[in-house]
Design a protein around this motif. Structure first.
Motif, short mmCIF file in Angstrom:
data_model
loop_
_atom_site.label_atom_id
_atom_site.label_comp_id
_atom_site.label_asym_id
_atom_site.label_seq_id
_atom_site.Cartn_x
_atom_site.Cartn_y
_atom_site.Cartn_z
N GLN A 182 0.83 -1.20 0.00
CA GLN A 182 0.00 0.00 0.00
C GLN A 182 0.87 1.26 0.00
O GLN A 182 0.58 2.23 -0.69
CB GLN A 182 -0.90 -0.01 1.24
N THR A 183 1.94 1.24 0.78
CA THR A 183 2.86 2.39 0.80
C THR A 183 3.47 2.61 -0.57
O THR A 183 3.56 3.75 -1.06
CB THR A 183 3.98 2.14 1.84
N HIS A 184 3.88 1.52 -1.20
CA HIS A 184 4.47 1.62 -2.54
C HIS A 184 3.46 2.18 -3.54
O HIS A 184 3.79 3.04 -4.36
CB HIS A 184 4.93 0.23 -2.98
N THR A 185 2.23 1.70 -3.46
CA THR A 185 1.19 2.18 -4.39
C THR A 185 0.95 3.67 -4.23
O THR A 185 0.84 4.41 -5.22
CB THR A 185 -0.12 1.41 -4.14
N LEU A 186 0.87 4.15 -3.00
CA LEU A 186 0.65 5.58 -2.76
C LEU A 186 1.82 6.40 -3.29
O LEU A 186 1.63 7.47 -3.89
CB LEU A 186 0.47 5.83 -1.26
N ARG A 187 3.02 5.91 -3.09
CA ARG A 187 4.19 6.63 -3.59
C ARG A 187 4.19 6.70 -5.11
O ARG A 187 4.42 7.76 -5.71
CB ARG A 187 5.47 5.94 -3.09
N GLU A 188 3.90 5.57 -5.76
CA GLU A 188 3.93 5.54 -7.22
C GLU A 188 2.82 6.39 -7.82
O GLU A 188 3.03 7.12 -8.80
CB GLU A 188 3.81 4.08 -7.71
N LEU A 189 1.61 6.31 -7.24
CA LEU A 189 0.49 7.07 -7.78
C LEU A 189 0.70 8.57 -7.60
O LEU A 189 0.25 9.37 -8.42
CB LEU A 189 -0.81 6.63 -7.12
N SER A 190 1.41 8.96 -6.55
CA SER A 190 1.65 10.39 -6.30
C SER A 190 2.44 11.02 -7.43
O SER A 190 2.26 12.20 -7.74
CB SER A 190 2.39 10.58 -4.97
N ALA A 191 3.31 10.23 -8.08
CA ALA A 191 4.13 10.78 -9.15
C ALA A 191 3.31 11.10 -10.40
O ALA A 191 3.76 11.83 -11.28
CB ALA A 191 5.23 9.78 -9.51
N GLN A 192 2.07 10.57 -10.48
CA GLN A 192 1.24 10.79 -11.66
C GLN A 192 0.02 11.66 -11.37
O GLN A 192 -0.85 11.80 -12.22
CB GLN A 192 0.75 9.43 -12.17
N SER A 193 -0.04 12.25 -10.17
CA SER A 193 -1.22 13.00 -9.75
C SER A 193 -0.96 14.50 -9.76
O SER A 193 0.19 14.95 -9.77
CB SER A 193 -1.65 12.56 -8.34
N ASP A 194 -2.04 15.26 -9.74
CA ASP A 194 -1.90 16.71 -9.63
C ASP A 194 -1.32 17.06 -8.27
O ASP A 194 -1.30 16.25 -7.35
CB ASP A 194 -3.26 17.38 -9.83
N SER A 195 -0.85 18.32 -8.12
CA SER A 195 -0.08 18.69 -6.94
C SER A 195 -0.86 18.51 -5.64
O SER A 195 -0.31 18.05 -4.64
CB SER A 195 0.39 20.14 -7.06
N GLY A 196 -2.15 18.88 -5.63
CA GLY A 196 -2.93 18.76 -4.40
C GLY A 196 -3.10 17.32 -3.98
O GLY A 196 -2.89 16.96 -2.81
N THR A 197 -3.47 16.46 -4.94
CA THR A 197 -3.65 15.04 -4.63
C THR A 197 -2.31 14.40 -4.28
O THR A 197 -2.23 13.54 -3.40
CB THR A 197 -4.27 14.30 -5.83
N ARG A 198 -1.25 14.85 -4.97
CA ARG A 198 0.08 14.31 -4.71
C ARG A 198 0.48 14.52 -3.25
O ARG A 198 0.99 13.60 -2.60
CB ARG A 198 1.11 14.97 -5.64
N ARG A 199 0.25 15.71 -2.73
CA ARG A 199 0.60 15.98 -1.33
C ARG A 199 -0.17 15.07 -0.39
O ARG A 199 0.38 14.54 0.58
CB ARG A 199 0.33 17.45 -0.99
N GLY A 200 -1.46 14.87 -0.66
CA GLY A 200 -2.26 13.99 0.18
C GLY A 200 -1.79 12.56 0.13
O GLY A 200 -1.72 11.88 1.17
N LEU A 201 -1.44 12.07 -1.07
CA LEU A 201 -0.97 10.69 -1.21
C LEU A 201 0.35 10.48 -0.50
O LEU A 201 0.57 9.47 0.17
CB LEU A 201 -0.83 10.36 -2.70
#
Length: 451
Positions: A182-201
């Motif tokens: 789960q930690t890995h998934t959040l880290r990887e998805l953050s690299a493809q998200s907009d800035s606001g969502t990235r910070r939350g992830l």
């Protein structure tokens, strides 16, 4: 000279025995100055007169528990504890931070249950050959949709609460694979998200990583626990949150606490009490500082740190938008840490009374918490000479000890076994001894994992 904080919070010098003074010599000197006979001291610390005599004559080395009890009984203000303290070793707990971007994470799951995890450098990956590695990740061809990132964030927040509750009742090895994934998934998805969502992830990923670090510490692997704590700091910083670095100091201080390194524990905890950090982190740091002072036998500094912790933890607005930092299963964390500290201050009767009160507040579903502090409560009562009562408290905890397989619990369980071992003729001790012996070997205690 030894330096301590005085009542006015200024550093003061305290005379301590010369380094060449043996524990036994100092114990006898202080006992006689207090007007106590060996029989008197035996009744206060619940060790036999014969054993105390051997310690005073240098025939027998005192245990740390005996040193704590004698220090408190004779009002030595930590001097006897200092003479029983082994030379400190260099600690990796304050090693330089790594960089999460320079590592790949690899996890192996075997069909018969055991699993393993380890960071792998990018150079190692290249040397191994890309074709030989199975990777499950996006190819980075485009950003994730806002709905995907927001959906993962919402789901992962809900799951995190459930995982923490589940972590109270199962051994760490059952949860670690899914938490790491789960930690890995959040880290990887953050690299493809907009800035606001990235910070939350990234912020949530940091909380997952911190929790992984705690569970890894529960397995007895402190080096891996520190690695995961640093990953949590890296993820939080990447999302713009520098505060978790303060809590990482509190977590590192837990490692040094189980090494019985009072000086390092206090130093790390004080660094985490910077005024720029959220009050909850500073309050948790003050609690850890109190535990360090308790190891050193400094009653005044311990109680002042606990008072400071209670004031800081009364502010409950810092973590309103995210998972609670620290334990979510202690209604009164300062109260239960007070009981914890009283054991190390050599005041087991007071410790037992405080832990009796506090454990009635802990919910029945918080098994790991019940076991962790329940074993220390039994240790307190046993150290106070209440052997039958300590056994009665211990017996219902044993199934829980087996279920959670905790290295931190095992450390106190071994201390309890040593105390009960002085009463081999007590029927309750004889009845519990076989199972206590088995359970005390389930995990590697943290006091041994760093040796």
């Amino acid at each position: 000279m030894q330096y301590r904080l005085g009542p006015d919070d200024r550093v003061r010098e305290v005379p301590v025995p010369h380094p060449s003074t043996s524990f036994g010599e100092e114990l006898r000197k202080r006992r006689l100055e207090a007007g106590r006979s060996l029989t008197d001291l035996s009744g206060l610390v619940h060790y036999s007169k014969a054993q105390l005599s051997k310690v005073e004559r240098g025939i027998k080395t005192p245990s740390r528990d005996l040193a704590r009890l004698c220090d408190a009984a004779l009002g030595a203000d930590g001097a006897l504890i200092a003479l029983s303290t082994p030379t400190a070793v260099d600690s990796p707990a304050v090693s330089a931070p790594g960089r999460v971007e320079e590592e790949n994470w690899m996890m192996q799951l075997s069909p018969d249950g055991p699993n393993s995890f380890g960071p792998v450098g990018r150079r190692e990956v290249m040397n191994a050959g890309v074709a030989s590695l199975m990777t499950w990740r996006s190819d980075g061809s485009g950003p994730a949709s806002p709905a995907a990132g927001a959906g993962m964030l919402e789901a992962s927040r809900s799951l995190f609460t459930h995982y923490r509750r589940l972590g109270q009742t199962v051994e760490p090895g059952l949860l670690l694979p899914v938490l790491i994934a789960q930690t890995h998934t959040l880290r990887e998805l953050s690299a493809q998200s907009d800035s606001g969502t990235r910070r939350g992830l990234l912020a949530l990923g940091s909380r997952y990583a911190e929790y992984v670090g705690w569970l890894v510490q529960e397995t007895g692997d402190e080096r891996a626990a520190l690695w995961w704590t640093q990953r949590a700091v890296d993820l939080a910083a990447a999302g713009g949150d520098q505060a978790l670095a303060g809590y990482a100091l509190v977590r590192r201080a837990l490692v040094t606490l189980y090494r019985e390194d009072a000086e390092q524990t206090i130093a790390l905890a004080r660094r985490a009490q910077s005024g720029v950090l959220p009050s909850r982190i500073r309050g948790l740091a003050a609690q850890r500082e109190a535990q360090g002072h308790a190891l050193a036998g400094d009653v005044g500094a311990c109680l002042r740190a606990l008072d400071r912790a209670r004031t800081l933890l009364a502010h409950r607005t810092d973590d309103a938008d995210g998972p609670v930092i620290g334990s979510m299963h202690l209604p009164d964390s300062v109260g239960i840490v007070t009981g914890w500290c009283l054991v190390d201050l050599g005041r087991p009767r007071e410790a037992g009374e405080e832990l009796d009160r506090q454990l009635t507040l802990v919910g029945p579903d918080a098994l790991r918490t019940q076991v962790r502090y329940g074993v220390r409560r039994a240790l307190a009562h046993a150290s106070a000479g209440e052997i039958d009562h300590a056994c009665a408290l211990t017996e219902p905890l044993l199934d829980g000890v087996a279920a959670v397989r905790s290295a931190t619990v095992t450390t106190d369980l071994r201390r309890l076994v040593r105390v009960l071992g002085r009463y081999p003729d007590h029927p309750p001790v004889r009845r519990l001894a076989p199972r206590l012996g088995t359970l005390s070997r389930l995990t590697t205690p943290l006091e041994e994992s760093s040796s």
